[in-house]
Design a protein around this motif. Structure first.
Motif, PDB file in Angstrom:
ATOM      1  N   GLY A 233      -1.234 -10.691  -5.818  1.00  0.00           N
ATOM      2  CA  GLY A 233      -1.047  -9.518  -6.772  1.00  0.00           C
ATOM      3  C   GLY A 233      -1.450  -9.672  -7.866  1.00  0.00           C
TER       4      GLY A 233
ATOM      5  N   SER B  43      -5.339  -8.226  -7.532  1.00  0.00           N
ATOM      6  CA  SER B  43      -5.187  -6.661  -6.866  1.00  0.00           C
ATOM      7  C   SER B  43      -4.157  -6.468  -5.898  1.00  0.00           C
ATOM      8  CB  SER B  43      -6.629  -6.442  -6.433  1.00  0.00           C
ATOM      9  OG  SER B  43      -6.454  -5.012  -5.951  1.00  0.00           O
ATOM     10  N   SER B  44      -3.070  -5.910  -6.151  1.00  0.00           N
ATOM     11  CA  SER B  44      -2.046  -5.657  -5.228  1.00  0.00           C
ATOM     12  C   SER B  44      -2.404  -4.698  -4.093  1.00  0.00           C
ATOM     13  CB  SER B  44      -0.931  -4.920  -5.858  1.00  0.00           C
ATOM     14  OG  SER B  44      -1.040  -3.851  -6.377  1.00  0.00           O
TER      15      SER B  44
ATOM     16  N   SER C 241       2.426  -6.226  -9.525  1.00  0.00           N
ATOM     17  CA  SER C 241       1.830  -5.294  -9.970  1.00  0.00           C
ATOM     18  C   SER C 241       2.616  -4.209 -11.052  1.00  0.00           C
ATOM     19  CB  SER C 241       1.414  -4.149  -8.939  1.00  0.00           C
ATOM     20  OG  SER C 241       0.630  -2.997  -9.690  1.00  0.00           O
TER      21      SER C 241
ATOM     22  N   ARG D  37       2.770  -6.327 -13.982  1.00  0.00           N
ATOM     23  CA  ARG D  37       1.732  -6.268 -14.826  1.00  0.00           C
ATOM     24  C   ARG D  37       1.692  -5.238 -15.969  1.00  0.00           C
ATOM     25  NH1 ARG D  37      -3.597  -8.837 -12.637  1.00  0.00           N
ATOM     26  NH2 ARG D  37      -4.643  -6.695 -13.058  1.00  0.00           N
TER      27      ARG D  37
ATOM     28  N   ASP E 210      -3.371  -0.452 -14.049  1.00  0.00           N
ATOM     29  CA  ASP E 210      -3.580  -1.326 -15.172  1.00  0.00           C
ATOM     30  C   ASP E 210      -4.518  -0.595 -16.147  1.00  0.00           C
ATOM     31  OD1 ASP E 210      -2.086  -3.285 -14.014  1.00  0.00           O
ATOM     32  OD2 ASP E 210      -3.802  -4.447 -13.629  1.00  0.00           O
TER      33      ASP E 210
END
Length: 360
Positions: free
Chosen positions: A152, A155-156, A188, A191, A289
């Motif tokens: 994750g 990249s989730s 995610s 983040r 993001d």
């Protein structure tokens, strides 16, 4: 001074001669003992002539590294040259490229701040690469849950799509996939929380309660699924997670971030809140993001924090809807409803928290 230099050279020559003799007799090509001996001598000299506390701290650090020598060797063997080159790329981007970038906007409309964009690119690339390296180093010893947590960070969405593929081929159960996807989504959300703190404290102050509620709900949902009987014991890693830090990937992310920042600014200036929400909803399908970074930059330029919170919330929701749609298209209804139930509960928890905080 001359006496100290003479003593140092005498020790080094004698010690290296002894090490060379020992290596020849034992057919040992390791340089660890030689380096450790020189470090000990240097730290001892520094403890007398310099700072004893700093020398002691360095000694403890060196001893710790030596104690984990075998593990470090195993980790290094798991890392390829392309991955080591990626780490060097971070250093080049930080210490060579960044100092030469101008501060402030470079265009007449105040849309493009190259230095700020590059700093955010480095931050996200470093976090993604750290997660990728952890996944590569730990390898097959990890279960699906731990793999989802580390994946994750990269990249989730990639983790979720890979889980959907594995459910389709019978490698994991739908319950296991639901737990893994929920954990990846939790990372995610975390983040987004960290990124908002980096770009705007006001934005972070408004976002963190609802994001924390969503993260706790996602992790709780993952725990409930993980404790159910149908969770499998698969330990394979995520094949779709690739190195996120080659030159092409960094250039692509920087370009996308710059483009999204300009589009968000234009949408906010020309169409107001509706335009910003439409931008966030569509761009959130690609990368939450980058959307958070772009909108966070607008907050520092005067965008009302409430508008930013609404737009980022839409981006997060659309990103999860995209994952659910991809799962459904893959033909795994069981995976879709398990993950969807957890996401729905998380969205409800975040919404209730946001309302309570706003009314307080």
């Amino acid at each position: 001074g001359g006496v100290a230099i003479a003593l140092t050279l005498s020790f080094c020559l004698a010690f290296m001669a002894f090490q060379l003799r020992e290596a020849t007799v034992e057919s040992d090509n390791s340089a660890t003992s030689a380096i450790a001996g020189l470090v000990v001598f240097g730290l001892g000299a520094y403890a007398v002539a310099g700072d004893p506390l700093l020398a002691a701290s360095a000694g403890v650090a060196a001893t710790t590294i030596l104690a984990f020598k075998q593990s470090l060797h195993a980790w290094l063997r798991a890392i390829t040259w392309s991955e080591a080159r990626s780490a060097l790329l971070i250093l080049v981007a930080t210490f060579i490229v960044l100092p030469f970038l101008p501060e402030g906007a470079v265009d007449a409309w105040g849309l493009i701040d190259l230095r700020a964009l590059w700093m955010m690119t480095i931050a996200i690339a470093t976090a993604s690469f750290g997660g990728y390296v952890a996944l590569r180093v730990l390898g097959d010893r990890m279960g699906v849950a731990v793999g989802a947590l580390v994946g994750g960070l990269v990249s989730s969405t990639a983790v979720t799509l890979d889980l959907a593929r594995r459910v389709q081929f019978g490698e994991v159960t739908a319950t296991t996939a639901g737990a893994g996807a929920s954990l990846a989504a939790c990372v995610s959300v975390g983040r987004v929380m960290v990124i908002s703190a980096l770009v705007s404290f006001d934005l972070f102050a408004r976002l963190w309660p609802s994001l924390l509620a969503a993260a706790v709900t996602l992790s709780a949902g993952a725990g409930i699924l993980a404790l159910s009987r149908s969770v499998s014991k698969s330990h394979s890693t995520f094949a779709s997670v690739r190195n996120p830090l080659d030159l092409i990937s960094v250039a692509r992310f920087a370009g996308m971030l710059g483009l999204l920042t300009v589009l968000a600014n234009i949408a906010s200036r020309t169409l107001g809140q509706r335009g910003l929400n439409a931008f966030a909803a569509s761009a959130g399908l690609v990368d939450v993001d980058a959307v958070t970074l772009a909108i966070g930059r607008l907050v520092t330029d005067g965008l009302p924090t409430a508008h930013a919170v609404e737009a980022i919330g839409l981006a997060l929701i659309c990103n999860q809807l995209f994952k659910l749609a991809a799962i459904a298209i893959s033909g795994s209804a069981a995976f879709a409803w398990r993950f969807g139930s957890v996401v729905l509960a998380a969205a409800g928890a975040a919404s209730i928290t946001l309302i309570l905080v706003a009314g307080a």
